[in-house]
Structures are given as structure tokens and as C-alpha cells.
Scaffold this motif. Sequence first.
Motif, PDB file in Angstrom:
ATOM      1  N   GLY A 227      37.655  28.861  38.529  1.00  0.00           N
ATOM      2  CA  GLY A 227      37.571  28.944  37.746  1.00  0.00           C
ATOM      3  C   GLY A 227      37.400  28.298  36.443  1.00  0.00           C
ATOM      4  N   PHE A 230      33.830  27.841  36.239  1.00  0.00           N
ATOM      5  CA  PHE A 230      33.688  29.319  35.483  1.00  0.00           C
ATOM      6  C   PHE A 230      33.818  28.934  34.282  1.00  0.00           C
ATOM      7  N   TYR A 346      38.846  34.162  43.269  1.00  0.00           N
ATOM      8  CA  TYR A 346      38.366  35.080  42.523  1.00  0.00           C
ATOM      9  C   TYR A 346      39.081  35.738  40.827  1.00  0.00           C
ATOM     10  N   ILE A 349      39.156  33.383  39.265  1.00  0.00           N
ATOM     11  CA  ILE A 349      37.694  33.603  38.291  1.00  0.00           C
ATOM     12  C   ILE A 349      37.031  34.482  36.809  1.00  0.00           C
TER      13      ILE A 349
END
Length: 399
Positions: A227, A230, A346, A349
Motif C-alpha cells: 500500500g 502504491f 488490497y 491499497i
Amino acid sequence: MANAAVTPKEPTQTAWLEVFLLWFAGISAAMQFAKFSVSYNELLTYYQAGPTWTGAAISVVGIIGLIFGVTAGLMAGKIGYRKVLLGALLLGATLSFIQSTLPSFEIVMATRVLEGFSQLGVVVAAPTMIARLSAPQHRSITMGIWGTFFGVAFALAGLFGQPLIAAFDLNGLYFAHGVFISVMIIALLLLLEKDESRFSDAPVPNQDSYWQKMVNIYRTPQTLLPGLIFVFYTSTLVSLLTYIPNFISSDALRPIMQVLLPLLSTAGTFLAGTLSQYVLRPQRVAQLAYAGLALGGLVLAQDFASPLLFSIIVGEMVLCAGLIPGAALAMVPRLARNSAEQANGYGLIAQLGNLGATVGPPSYAAMITLFGLYGLVGLVLFVCGMGSVFALLAARLEK
């Protein structure tokens, strides 16, 4: 004492049909952003709500991910990824059909808030399911494919959005989106296996409170580092796509680059999946991507007089930036120790990605206002330095 999770066997073959169906589900969710972006001028004219509120109607979807990203990861693992995915898509289809009636602007804003939950459910559940449906030798590739869903959605909206508006007005665009999501729901119901155990490990008993689980997610390097890699990408790419074309002095070249740059970003994301699978670990791909982006920024600072050369350098920067999400997404199943950590990764992220997309553009705008092109390049170099540090830390998690 908690029992260890029972991890299902790794699949020996990739369920490509289901992987691509889930990818299309992601595209349909990303169009919740794209459909309002492509119809911005028509919304402005129809509702007369002013640029600020009309712009807020676009961004509010992402704010939900910013606030509830990690929570969605926790809930998806508890409820079941298939149920969360189908429920999120059903909500999204319903909201698009409501929008197609062109209700009052207050109702539109309410539907946009709810679409944020719909979009978040998809981007947490779908990649977790894709990872579990992928054989180890294909997992980075499928994550690279998944990472292109946002760019593909905007490309499709750009290709078909205005023709739909021209033929059927705003109603037609939003109705078509509702039909698209509905088709995805039917396809997934028919073709996606109903056994939730296929998409997750057996749950590990956990007596921690909700807030303790939240703290643990942020304290776990396996979920946090992808994350953090990202967030610097989202803060930069949105800004590059928004502000860089203004520095291209050629009126003929500028609109070409506005179309080409998102395609280069999407190509980079897919390329990252292939590189991560066959050539380098995704952490190394992220390091190379940030290095290439920084090098492009240093060259760009020379302020070339040729618009073509300037555009080529910008294209290299956007291609390198596009590698980063593919690497970060491929990193999640590689670092995660179970499906819960994958979903949490996820979710984080989604949360940090929305944070980057929220704070990045105003930060770049301020630096450009103060220092022009050099301000943009300086912030790019800072972002690349931070992203490289976190990619290095992620690389150290694997021996």
C-alpha cells in the motif's frame, strides 16, 4: 490457543475464464468513476450545481475507499468474497439505474456515496479471488491484468461515453452502465463457483477487537508495504496526466498525448505483471519503475525546446509509473501468508491509493504554481525516493 489455518492446495491451473470475468467486474466498477468524468460537462449543464459540487460528485466515490478501505478488507474475509463481490455489483447496478432517471442533484450525490461502497467491495474481493484462482506460475501475470482495470475503464468510457450521450443523453450513458454491471452479475452467478472455500483459507479464530485488528493490519509489513508503494504512484500518475499536457507547447501534439498517456500507463501495468512473473520479483520491478520515473524527471528538467522530445520523455515517465501498480498488486499475494492478509492488503491499497489520488493533485498544483516545471520534477523525485525505500523494505521480507 488458536488453531492454524487450513490452507487449500495451490491450483495447478489458472481459471482464466473466471479471472477475466473478475477483471471485467473490476472494469464495470471503475466505470463508476469514468462515467461521471466523461460526462462532467453535461452534468454541469444539466444540474447547474457549479464546478465544485459537480467535481465532488466525481471524487466522493474515492473518498469512501479512503475512509473504509481497511474495514472492507476485514469484512470481506468474514462475509465471504463471492458474496461481497456480487452484493457490491448488485448495489452498483441499482444505483446506475437510479441515476439514469436523472433525479435531483441531492439524490445523485447520495447514489455516488453508495457507489463508493460498491466500488470498494469489488476492488477488495475481486483481486483476492483472482489470486486464489491463479496457479503460482501465472499469479503475477493475473495481478498485472487486474491492475489495468482502471485504465481500461477510462479508455472504454472515453471511446463510448460521448457517442452514448450524443445518441441517448445522460440517461443512456448511466443506463448502459447499469446494464453492463447486470450482465457481469449474471455471468458471475452462472460461471463463478459457489464454494466460498475456494477463495479463502479456513478462518483462524481471532478474539482481537475491531480496532486491534485495524492496528495489526497497519503494523503488518506484508499488508502495509504494498500500500505504501502504491500511494506514491496514485499521487503522481493522476497529477502527471492532469498537469503535464499543459507543458506541451504544440497544440497538435497535446490532444494526442492526452489519449496516449493513459494507454502507456495501462501498458506499463500489464508489463509489470509479466516482468514480476518471469524476470524479477515485484519488489524489484517497483524499484526499477521508481528509478525510471526519477530518471525521466531529471531529463525533463532540462526543459527541451522540442515538444516531440518533451512528449517522448513524458511518455517514458508515465510508462514507468504504470509499472508500479502492477508490481504492488503482484506483491500482495506474494507477501501475504493467507487469504485474510491478501484481502487486508488490497483493502489497504484501496485506502492509501485513494489518499494519494486525493492529496497528490493539489500538492503538485501548488509546486507547479510556485516553481513551474521544476516544482513538478522536484516532487516527482521526492515521491520516487520514498517509493524506492518502501520497495527495498518489501524486498527484504523475502529471502
